[in-house]
Scaffold this active site. Structure first.
Site, PDB file in Angstrom:
ATOM      1  N   PRO A   1       0.793  -1.228   0.000  1.00  0.00           N
ATOM      2  CA  PRO A   1       0.000   0.000   0.000  1.00  0.00           C
ATOM      3  C   PRO A   1       0.825   1.279   0.000  1.00  0.00           C
ATOM      4  O   PRO A   1       1.818   1.389   0.721  1.00  0.00           O
ATOM      5  CB  PRO A   1      -0.798  -0.100   1.302  1.00  0.00           C
ATOM      6  CG  PRO A   1      -0.891  -1.549   1.582  1.00  0.00           C
ATOM      7  CD  PRO A   1       0.372  -2.162   1.045  1.00  0.00           C
ATOM      8  N   ASN A   2       0.380   2.218  -0.791  1.00  0.00           N
ATOM      9  CA  ASN A   2       0.911   3.591  -0.875  1.00  0.00           C
ATOM     10  C   ASN A   2       2.255   3.696  -1.595  1.00  0.00           C
ATOM     11  O   ASN A   2       2.739   4.805  -1.814  1.00  0.00           O
ATOM     12  CB  ASN A   2       1.002   4.239   0.517  1.00  0.00           C
ATOM     13  CG  ASN A   2      -0.347   4.315   1.189  1.00  0.00           C
ATOM     14  OD1 ASN A   2      -1.278   4.858   0.613  1.00  0.00           O
ATOM     15  ND2 ASN A   2      -0.482   3.745   2.379  1.00  0.00           N
TER      16      ASN A   2
ATOM     17  N   ARG B   1       5.345  10.989  -2.295  1.00  0.00           N
ATOM     18  CA  ARG B   1       4.899  10.691  -0.930  1.00  0.00           C
ATOM     19  C   ARG B   1       6.057  10.891   0.053  1.00  0.00           C
ATOM     20  O   ARG B   1       7.068  10.187  -0.032  1.00  0.00           O
ATOM     21  CB  ARG B   1       4.458   9.229  -0.893  1.00  0.00           C
ATOM     22  CG  ARG B   1       4.145   8.708   0.471  1.00  0.00           C
ATOM     23  CD  ARG B   1       3.992   7.189   0.440  1.00  0.00           C
ATOM     24  NE  ARG B   1       3.697   6.731   1.774  1.00  0.00           N
ATOM     25  CZ  ARG B   1       3.961   5.537   2.241  1.00  0.00           C
ATOM     26  NH1 ARG B   1       4.543   4.634   1.452  1.00  0.00           N
ATOM     27  NH2 ARG B   1       3.659   5.225   3.467  1.00  0.00           N
TER      28      ARG B   1
ATOM     29  N   TYR C   1      11.035   8.818   2.082  1.00  0.00           N
ATOM     30  CA  TYR C   1      11.069   7.729   1.093  1.00  0.00           C
ATOM     31  C   TYR C   1      11.852   8.058  -0.172  1.00  0.00           C
ATOM     32  O   TYR C   1      12.003   7.195  -1.036  1.00  0.00           O
ATOM     33  CB  TYR C   1       9.630   7.319   0.736  1.00  0.00           C
ATOM     34  CG  TYR C   1       8.853   6.813   1.934  1.00  0.00           C
ATOM     35  CD1 TYR C   1       9.293   5.688   2.636  1.00  0.00           C
ATOM     36  CD2 TYR C   1       7.701   7.463   2.375  1.00  0.00           C
ATOM     37  CE1 TYR C   1       8.595   5.228   3.743  1.00  0.00           C
ATOM     38  CE2 TYR C   1       6.990   7.000   3.477  1.00  0.00           C
ATOM     39  CZ  TYR C   1       7.444   5.889   4.159  1.00  0.00           C
ATOM     40  OH  TYR C   1       6.756   5.431   5.244  1.00  0.00           O
TER      41      TYR C   1
ATOM     42  N   ASN D   1       7.966  -5.387  -0.243  1.00  0.00           N
ATOM     43  CA  ASN D   1       7.842  -4.267   0.692  1.00  0.00           C
ATOM     44  C   ASN D   1       6.361  -4.181   1.016  1.00  0.00           C
ATOM     45  O   ASN D   1       5.573  -3.677   0.209  1.00  0.00           O
ATOM     46  CB  ASN D   1       8.335  -2.964   0.060  1.00  0.00           C
ATOM     47  CG  ASN D   1       8.228  -1.809   1.055  1.00  0.00           C
ATOM     48  OD1 ASN D   1       7.571  -1.918   2.082  1.00  0.00           O
ATOM     49  ND2 ASN D   1       8.873  -0.693   0.738  1.00  0.00           N
TER      50      ASN D   1
ATOM     51  N   ALA E   1       2.653  -0.515   5.175  1.00  0.00           N
ATOM     52  CA  ALA E   1       2.148  -0.563   6.556  1.00  0.00           C
ATOM     53  C   ALA E   1       1.613  -1.938   6.956  1.00  0.00           C
ATOM     54  O   ALA E   1       1.508  -2.235   8.158  1.00  0.00           O
ATOM     55  CB  ALA E   1       1.061   0.495   6.745  1.00  0.00           C
TER      56      ALA E   1
ATOM     57  N   GLU F   1      12.420  -9.051   2.709  1.00  0.00           N
ATOM     58  CA  GLU F   1      11.551  -7.933   3.070  1.00  0.00           C
ATOM     59  C   GLU F   1      12.389  -6.664   2.922  1.00  0.00           C
ATOM     60  O   GLU F   1      13.457  -6.557   3.522  1.00  0.00           O
ATOM     61  CB  GLU F   1      11.118  -8.147   4.529  1.00  0.00           C
ATOM     62  CG  GLU F   1      10.348  -7.005   5.127  1.00  0.00           C
ATOM     63  CD  GLU F   1      10.130  -7.209   6.635  1.00  0.00           C
ATOM     64  OE1 GLU F   1      10.633  -8.206   7.224  1.00  0.00           O
ATOM     65  OE2 GLU F   1       9.476  -6.335   7.230  1.00  0.00           O
TER      66      GLU F   1
ATOM     67  N   HIS G   1      12.482  -2.440   3.136  1.00  0.00           N
ATOM     68  CA  HIS G   1      11.873  -1.164   3.517  1.00  0.00           C
ATOM     69  C   HIS G   1      12.806  -0.042   3.124  1.00  0.00           C
ATOM     70  O   HIS G   1      14.006  -0.093   3.421  1.00  0.00           O
ATOM     71  CB  HIS G   1      11.599  -1.108   5.024  1.00  0.00           C
ATOM     72  CG  HIS G   1      10.602  -2.126   5.444  1.00  0.00           C
ATOM     73  ND1 HIS G   1       9.249  -1.964   5.219  1.00  0.00           N
ATOM     74  CD2 HIS G   1      10.750  -3.334   6.016  1.00  0.00           C
ATOM     75  CE1 HIS G   1       8.619  -3.039   5.655  1.00  0.00           C
ATOM     76  NE2 HIS G   1       9.512  -3.897   6.143  1.00  0.00           N
TER      77      HIS G   1
ATOM     78  N   ARG H   1      12.018   4.576  13.546  1.00  0.00           N
ATOM     79  CA  ARG H   1      10.891   5.491  13.340  1.00  0.00           C
ATOM     80  C   ARG H   1       9.888   5.342  14.493  1.00  0.00           C
ATOM     81  O   ARG H   1      10.250   4.922  15.572  1.00  0.00           O
ATOM     82  CB  ARG H   1      10.274   5.232  11.967  1.00  0.00           C
ATOM     83  CG  ARG H   1      11.278   5.508  10.826  1.00  0.00           C
ATOM     84  CD  ARG H   1      10.654   5.348   9.461  1.00  0.00           C
ATOM     85  NE  ARG H   1       9.531   6.263   9.286  1.00  0.00           N
ATOM     86  CZ  ARG H   1       8.581   6.122   8.354  1.00  0.00           C
ATOM     87  NH1 ARG H   1       8.653   5.109   7.503  1.00  0.00           N
ATOM     88  NH2 ARG H   1       7.583   6.978   8.259  1.00  0.00           N
TER      89      ARG H   1
HETATM   90  C1  DQA Z   1       7.780   1.281   4.475  1.00  0.00           C
HETATM   91  C2  DQA Z   1       7.700   1.523   5.979  1.00  0.00           C
HETATM   92  C3  DQA Z   1       6.289   1.325   6.477  1.00  0.00           C
HETATM   93  O1  DQA Z   1       6.224   1.569   7.876  1.00  0.00           O
HETATM   94  C4  DQA Z   1       5.349   2.301   5.768  1.00  0.00           C
HETATM   95  O2  DQA Z   1       4.023   2.082   6.180  1.00  0.00           O
HETATM   96  C5  DQA Z   1       5.486   2.231   4.297  1.00  0.00           C
HETATM   97  C6  DQA Z   1       6.805   2.153   3.709  1.00  0.00           C
HETATM   98  C7  DQA Z   1       9.197   1.556   3.926  1.00  0.00           C
HETATM   99  O3  DQA Z   1       9.461   1.165   2.801  1.00  0.00           O
HETATM  100  O4  DQA Z   1      10.020   2.192   4.604  1.00  0.00           O
HETATM  101  O5  DQA Z   1       4.507   2.332   3.574  1.00  0.00           O
HETATM  102  O6  DQA Z   1       7.496  -0.088   4.210  1.00  0.00           O
END
Ligand code: DQA
Length: 143
Positions: free
Chosen positions: A10-11, A18, A23, A72, A75, A96, A98, A105
């Site tokens: 997501p996102n 964003r 990021y 990735n 959230a 995984e 990030h 964080r």
């Molecule tokens: C993320 C970290 C997550 O906490 C966040 O919700 C994201 C991006 C990262 O790539 O740092 O959407 O996965």
């Protein structure tokens, strides 16, 4: 030659615009283009979804085809036990990724549901380069 499934949660479709201070300014399309440029003889399938069930469906759909997964989960990392179960059932290697270092964080981001899965390792806080490192390491990992 390996088949590698890459999933963005997501996102992550909004990368580039964003929260760029966290990021970065690289877009998801740019990341995916660079991943394809690194693939060599290997085969990649790359998807993004804002929906937990869709990501799980991709893991199921490609579970026989894929030799490894890079994910990735956005959230979902912090609360999706359904995603954890899908990754556990996959058994083969998973990385995984990030972009940010979730351990540095907000406290709700410190925990990943994928922690402790024997088939899962992770790369944190390297921005887009984390995806490239994950791909290179899977390509060079012996069977
Ligand atoms: C993320 C970290 C997550 O906490 C966040 O919700 C994201 C991006 C990262 O790539 O740092 O959407 O996965």
């Amino acid at each position: 030659m390996k088949n590698i499934l890459i999933l963005h949660g997501p996102n992550l479709n909004l990368l580039g615009e964003r929260e760029p201070a966290i990021y970065g300014t690289t877009t998801l399309a740019e990341i995916n283009t660079h991943l394809f440029s690194l693939k060599d003889q290997n085969d990649l399938r790359i998807f993004q979804s804002n929906h937990e069930g869709v990501l799980i469906d991709y893991i199921h759909q490609f579970r026989q085809w894929a030799d490894a997964i890079i994910i990735n989960p956005g959230a979902l990392t912090h609360y999706s036990y359904a995603l954890r179960d899908a990754i556990a059932a996959f058994v083969k290697p998973v990385i995984e990724v990030h972009l940010s270092d979730i351990t540095k964080r907000e406290s709700f981001r410190h925990h990943s549901v994928l922690e402790g899965l024997p088939n899962c390792s992770r790369i944190l806080g390297k921005g887009a380069a984390g995806y490239y490192e994950a791909l290179q390491s899977l390509i060079h990992q012996s069977e």
